[in-house]
Design a protein around this motif. Structure first.
Motif, mmCIF file in Angstrom:
data_model
loop_
_atom_site.group_PDB
_atom_site.id
_atom_site.type_symbol
_atom_site.label_atom_id
_atom_site.label_comp_id
_atom_site.label_asym_id
_atom_site.label_seq_id
_atom_site.Cartn_x
_atom_site.Cartn_y
_atom_site.Cartn_z
ATOM 1 N N GLN A 1 23.072 -34.283 -9.208
ATOM 2 C CA GLN A 1 23.106 -35.739 -9.063
ATOM 3 C C GLN A 1 22.267 -36.421 -10.135
ATOM 4 O OE1 GLN A 1 22.021 -37.256 -5.186
ATOM 5 N NE2 GLN A 1 22.049 -39.384 -5.866
ATOM 6 N N LEU B 1 30.702 -29.935 -3.537
ATOM 7 C CA LEU B 1 30.805 -31.373 -3.272
ATOM 8 C C LEU B 1 31.332 -31.656 -1.867
ATOM 9 C CD1 LEU B 1 32.218 -32.564 -6.731
ATOM 10 C CD2 LEU B 1 29.928 -33.002 -5.829
ATOM 11 N N LYS C 1 27.090 -42.772 -6.141
ATOM 12 C CA LYS C 1 26.256 -41.720 -6.711
ATOM 13 C C LYS C 1 27.054 -40.942 -7.755
ATOM 14 C CE LYS C 1 23.592 -41.220 -2.434
ATOM 15 N NZ LYS C 1 23.200 -40.313 -1.330
ATOM 16 N N PRO D 1 27.427 -29.120 -9.434
ATOM 17 C CA PRO D 1 27.145 -30.551 -9.601
ATOM 18 C C PRO D 1 25.678 -30.883 -9.374
ATOM 19 C CG PRO D 1 29.144 -30.216 -8.319
ATOM 20 C CD PRO D 1 28.507 -28.870 -8.454
ATOM 21 N N TYR E 1 27.528 -37.443 -10.019
ATOM 22 C CA TYR E 1 27.231 -36.014 -10.102
ATOM 23 C C TYR E 1 27.839 -35.472 -11.398
ATOM 24 C CZ TYR E 1 26.207 -36.636 -5.146
ATOM 25 O OH TYR E 1 25.691 -37.065 -3.942
ATOM 26 N N SER F 1 30.887 -40.923 -6.482
ATOM 27 C CA SER F 1 31.153 -40.934 -5.042
ATOM 28 C C SER F 1 31.372 -42.348 -4.538
ATOM 29 C CB SER F 1 29.981 -40.303 -4.282
ATOM 30 O OG SER F 1 28.902 -41.211 -4.178
#
Length: 467
Positions: free
Chosen positions: A218, A170, A193, A216, A195, A189
């Motif tokens: 997405q 990340l 976004k 991770p 993950y 995020s």
């Protein structure tokens, strides 16, 4: 080696509990002044008091913090994390998988600062899965430790960790929030976004398959920019809400059916999780932060200061005429000059049950609804009868979060009766997700023929009976 915090006694300036978190058999609650209270099972030192003696009452486990106070808590299955306003993380309880983060596999009897988080690292978010732990720093970095058989630590392998490890996959992504499911993890995020990584046997990663992920992945970026994410240690469900207010849910739950709009992620979990849970603690009323609220709460049903009593099912409820007149149009009319009730010292009522009517009167004093969800329909009827719009809205929220297979049809019928389309749609959606059990319930069999026919027709149009 960081020193454990010392056990402290219950503070005299205790304030009401705000965030709460539950483990398998222990509970943790946090007050506005940073005091941590714990109760329940303690065989693995879950209560953090240095012993294995269980407690049936909340016990202060604040340990005399001086410069820092606890601002967040999270429970795993048998361990607990606490975050202070200085950005430090403390852990205690069961540690067979390293989830406490003290560098060993030994259970931790008292809270101890988590090793491995750099001195310059200020943590802003914590979360616990069943046996894994997560932390997010103010720089957007994510650390993980504990059980990792399903890749829920996001490190690219399936080896457990007894100390926090930076998730390098990340890097260059600023993470602002982390939540944990049973054996999977979600992070959000600053760009909205999502993950995900870990176990996916129920589709909880939203990848379109059931393969676990050790790094991770997405979530579909075409769904929009996400505002918040949710999961819960007790479930394999994941949920998220976009900036536009669209809610999505996936994992071990029925798919969304129809166009029902959900007000919050709590609504999603109330409908689609089994068992029915909230994804995070619900903020409780903080009476002592507002002296007026505290005084009103103390005045309710106080025989010494009241000047009127309402008798329901032969039991008195002591109230004050002036407060009832100020707070409720029904009582303004009842105690008016043209009604004999205005001159009496008591009034006997039989339209509603004692518990529901007492809850209604308490609401007039405190603004809070304190009634079991199963009594919410009767309170809703009272609110409708007395033209209490605000109480009606609170009842609807209460009922929404307490829908079960056993009560969904009575709630559905109440929603139709009181023309609450939003609640009607929610009940219908819930019924579609549990159609077999709902149609076998006695409440469904007792529905009026026309309503039953309309219900079955709508369900059939949504494909509920396709093989």
């Amino acid at each position: 080696m960081p020193k454990p915090l010392e056990s402290g006694s219950i503070s005299s300036d205790t304030v009401p509990l705000i965030p709460m978190s539950a483990g398998a058999t222990h509970m943790c609650a946090l007050t506005t002044n940073g005091h941590v209270y714990m109760w329940g099972d303690n065989r693995y030192y879950q209560l953090g008091n240095g012993s294995t003696t269980q407690s049936t009452e909340p016990t202060d486990t604040t340990w005399g913090l001086v410069s820092d106070k606890v601002v967040d808590i999270s429970c795993g299955y048998n361990h607990t994390l606490a975050l202070t306003n200085g950005g430090h993380v403390y852990g205690w309880g069961y540690n067979g998988n390293g989830q406490v983060g003290n560098g060993t596999g030994n259970n931790q009897s008292v809270p101890i600062q988590v090793n491995g988080l750099l001195e310059s690292c200020r943590v802003v978010s914590i979360a616990c899965g069943v046996n894994h732990s997560m932390a997010v720093s103010d720089t957007g970095a994510v650390y993980s430790w504990g059980y990792n058989d399903y890749g829920q630590l996001g490190l690219g392998h399936q080896t457990g960790q007894t100390l926090p490890v930076l998730i390098t996959h990340l890097d260059n992504i600023f993470i602002c929030r982390v939540v944990c499911g049973y054996n999977h993890t979600m992070v959000l995020s600053d760009e909205g976004k999502v993950y995900m990584f870990g176990q996916c046997d129920g589709g909880q990663l939203g990848t379109g398959n059931t393969a676990l992920q050790t790094i991770p992945v997405q979530l579909d970026n075409s769904l929009g920019r996400f505002l918040d994410i949710a999961s819960n240690r007790a479930t394999n469900i994941s949920a998220a809400i976009t900036l536009e207010g669209r809610c999505y849910v996936w994992g071990q739950c029925q798919p969304l059916i129809g166009n029902t709009r959900y007000e919050s992620l709590h609504d999603i979990f109330a409908v689609f999780s089994a068992p029915t849970v909230t994804y995070e603690s619900v903020v409780l009323s903080d009476l002592l932060d507002n002296p007026l609220n505290a005084n009103m709460d103390e005045a309710f049903d106080d025989r010494n200061t009241s000047n009127f009593k309402i008798i329901v099912e032969g039991k008195p409820i002591y109230v004050h005429k002036e407060i009832l007149r100020i707070r409720c149009q029904h009582f303004r009319s009842l105690f008016g000059n043209n009604w004999p009730e205005g001159e009496k010292e008591e009034l006997e009522l039989d339209q509603y049950s004692y518990e529901v009517y007492k809850s209604f009167l308490r609401y007039l004093y405190t603004g809070e609804v304190c009634v079991a969800p199963e009594d919410g329909i009767e309170l809703l009827d009272l609110a409708e009868s007395y033209c209490e719009t605000h109480l009606k809205q609170k009842c609807v929220r209460l009922i929404r979060n307490g829908i079960t297979v056993d009560n969904v049809i009575p709630v559905y019928l109440a929603a139709i009766k009181f023309t609450i389309k939003e609640l009607e749609d929610l009940c219908f959606t819930y019924s579609l997700a549990h159609m077999t059990r709902v149609t076998q319930s006695q409440a469904c069999k007792d529905m009026e023929p026309k309503i039953y026919k309309d219900f079955i027709t709508k369900a059939s149009e949504k494909g509920a009976f396709r093989h």
